[in-house]
Design an enzyme around this catalytic site. Structure first.
Site, PDB file in Angstrom:
ATOM      1  N   ARG A  55       0.858  -1.204   0.000  1.00 23.79           N
ATOM      2  CA  ARG A  55       0.000   0.000   0.000  1.00 23.79           C
ATOM      3  C   ARG A  55       0.886   1.243   0.000  1.00 23.79           C
ATOM      4  O   ARG A  55       1.369   1.710   1.042  1.00 23.79           O
ATOM      5  CB  ARG A  55      -0.927   0.009   1.202  1.00 23.79           C
ATOM      6  CG  ARG A  55      -1.844   1.178   1.204  1.00 23.79           C
ATOM      7  CD  ARG A  55      -2.813   1.182   0.052  1.00 23.79           C
ATOM      8  NE  ARG A  55      -3.866   0.180   0.244  1.00 23.79           N
ATOM      9  CZ  ARG A  55      -4.800  -0.056  -0.670  1.00 23.79           C
ATOM     10  NH1 ARG A  55      -4.768   0.552  -1.822  1.00 23.79           N
ATOM     11  NH2 ARG A  55      -5.742  -0.961  -0.459  1.00 23.79           N
ATOM     12  N   ARG A  81       0.922  -6.629 -10.081  1.00 17.69           N
ATOM     13  CA  ARG A  81       1.432  -6.035  -8.829  1.00 17.69           C
ATOM     14  C   ARG A  81       1.567  -7.067  -7.692  1.00 17.69           C
ATOM     15  O   ARG A  81       2.171  -6.789  -6.664  1.00 17.69           O
ATOM     16  CB  ARG A  81       0.568  -4.861  -8.386  1.00 17.69           C
ATOM     17  CG  ARG A  81      -0.847  -5.222  -8.011  1.00 17.69           C
ATOM     18  CD  ARG A  81      -1.617  -3.996  -7.494  1.00 17.69           C
ATOM     19  NE  ARG A  81      -2.998  -4.349  -7.156  1.00 17.69           N
ATOM     20  CZ  ARG A  81      -3.813  -3.568  -6.466  1.00 17.69           C
ATOM     21  NH1 ARG A  81      -3.402  -2.369  -6.075  1.00 17.69           N
ATOM     22  NH2 ARG A  81      -5.050  -3.943  -6.169  1.00 17.69           N
ATOM     23  N   HIS A 151       0.356   3.486 -10.665  1.00 16.82           N
ATOM     24  CA  HIS A 151      -0.595   4.006  -9.661  1.00 16.82           C
ATOM     25  C   HIS A 151       0.176   4.696  -8.520  1.00 16.82           C
ATOM     26  O   HIS A 151       0.127   4.231  -7.373  1.00 16.82           O
ATOM     27  CB  HIS A 151      -1.393   2.806  -9.162  1.00 16.82           C
ATOM     28  CG  HIS A 151      -2.586   3.112  -8.306  1.00 16.82           C
ATOM     29  ND1 HIS A 151      -2.536   3.821  -7.138  1.00 16.82           N
ATOM     30  CD2 HIS A 151      -3.891   2.756  -8.457  1.00 16.82           C
ATOM     31  CE1 HIS A 151      -3.737   3.889  -6.603  1.00 16.82           C
ATOM     32  NE2 HIS A 151      -4.580   3.265  -7.379  1.00 16.82           N
ATOM     33  N   ASP A 195     -12.088  10.396  -7.111  1.00 18.76           N
ATOM     34  CA  ASP A 195     -11.655   9.224  -7.895  1.00 18.76           C
ATOM     35  C   ASP A 195     -12.049   9.514  -9.344  1.00 18.76           C
ATOM     36  O   ASP A 195     -13.181   9.308  -9.750  1.00 18.76           O
ATOM     37  CB  ASP A 195     -12.373   7.971  -7.384  1.00 18.76           C
ATOM     38  CG  ASP A 195     -11.719   6.693  -7.913  1.00 18.76           C
ATOM     39  OD1 ASP A 195     -12.039   5.613  -7.382  1.00 18.76           O
ATOM     40  OD2 ASP A 195     -10.877   6.785  -8.836  1.00 18.76           O
ATOM     41  N   GLU A 250      -2.045   9.156 -11.223  1.00  9.79           N
ATOM     42  CA  GLU A 250      -1.674   7.900 -11.896  1.00  9.79           C
ATOM     43  C   GLU A 250      -1.626   8.075 -13.413  1.00  9.79           C
ATOM     44  O   GLU A 250      -2.600   8.574 -14.016  1.00  9.79           O
ATOM     45  CB  GLU A 250      -2.699   6.832 -11.520  1.00  9.79           C
ATOM     46  CG  GLU A 250      -2.905   6.692 -10.017  1.00  9.79           C
ATOM     47  CD  GLU A 250      -4.214   6.036  -9.646  1.00  9.79           C
ATOM     48  OE1 GLU A 250      -4.668   5.159 -10.412  1.00  9.79           O
ATOM     49  OE2 GLU A 250      -4.793   6.387  -8.604  1.00  9.79           O
TER      50      GLU A 250
END
Ligand code: TA6
Length: 277
Positions: A55, A81, A151, A195, A250
């Site tokens: 994270r 990832r 990201h 977002d 991102e």
């Protein structure tokens, strides 16, 4: 090779900067230029466990961004990832720049998630700037379409005092209310979750923080995702840490910038990040 909990990582140091890259996900989770602030946010509560995305830092979302459109039981943001990449090489280009190459290739396991042969290469340049060059190659006999993103979690002083330049007037898709054709006027209001996918961003984007500006240069896509969970969502995500001290900006091949590759075709997404005091 060093280890943090369950994950092996490469530690790079040269006269300009240092970085840490986990082999799981080719995940850069620390980067600091000498004399400047740490660039990347890393949650204090992030796990470093096999199969669980770190994270913070720069997760590589590939070969799909967000939920898989055909099967939402598949991992969010794809499998790159959380896969184990191969450390191909480390080269000292100069005493102020080091290049690290990592590779992920299709396996029977990846075929159970995504039925295509591929090679994914990440070249990381560690120096006075941080540069990532992500190249997808189609090794299959049939074409494939894929969406992907770097990201990046940027470490900032305070989300309520930070602004992002370069998105004014841009059209965006707002994931929070599933609306398209929004236009960004003035600064983004981060008092709620944000977002968004900004489109046709063919210019650099700059994070203006308390003591520094972070310049983000993207080549290979004109889509930029901006995400901050806000207080409420962050409180429901146990590994996210303090929402006020990071923002995700991102570089993403999504929506209009999804990429289709024919057999033996390649595509490259490049991200260059610099810090200006
Ligand atoms: O990039 C924004 C986003 O797609 C958000 O919708 C949120 O899901 C975030 O990524 C984090 O996703 P993750 O799977 O890493 O928890």
């Amino acid at each position: 090779m060093q280890k943090k909990e369950e994950l092996n990582y490469i530690s790079i140091e040269n006269s300009a900067a240092n970085a840490k890259i986990a082999l799981q996900g080719a995940h850069i989770f620390d980067f600091k230029i000498k004399g400047k602030k740490r660039l990347l946010y890393l949650s204090d509560t992030s796990l470093f466990k096999k199969g669980k995305a770190i994270r913070g830092g720069i997760p590589i979302c590939w070969p799909w961004f967000g939920a898989n459109e055909e099967d939402n039981t598949l991992p969010n943001h794809g499998f790159a990832r959380t896969s184990l990449w191969k450390h191909e090489s480390t080269k000292n280009i100069s005493d102020v720049e080091t290049k690290v190459r990592l590779i992920l290739e299709s396996t029977p396991e990846t075929h159970t998630l995504w039925p295509f042969d591929f090679r994914l290469t990440l070249d990381v340049y560690i120096g006075e700037e941080l540069k990532l060059v992500l190249t997808s190659k189609n090794l299959d006999r049939k074409p494939f379409s894929h969406s992907f993103a770097l990201h990046t979690y940027f470490k900032i002083d305070d989300i309520y005092k930070m602004t992002i330049d370069g998105l004014e007037g841009k059209e965006f898709y707002n994931k929070c209310n599933n609306t398209y054709n929004n236009i960004q006027n003035d600064n983004i209001d981060f008092t709620q979750e944000v977002d968004r996918v900004y489109q046709r961003v063919d210019n650099n984007v700059m994070i203006r923080d308390k003591e520094q500006n972070i310049v983000i240069k993207t080549e290979g896509t004109d889509s930029i995702v901006v995400w901050n969970p806000g207080k409420e969502l962050c409180s429901r995500m146990s590994d996210l840490g303090d929402y006020r001290t990071f923002v995700c900006v991102e570089s993403a091949n999504v929506l209009d910038d999804v990429v289709t590759l024919a057999t033996n075709e390649s595509y490259t997404l490049t991200l260059t990040i610099s810090q200006k005091i």
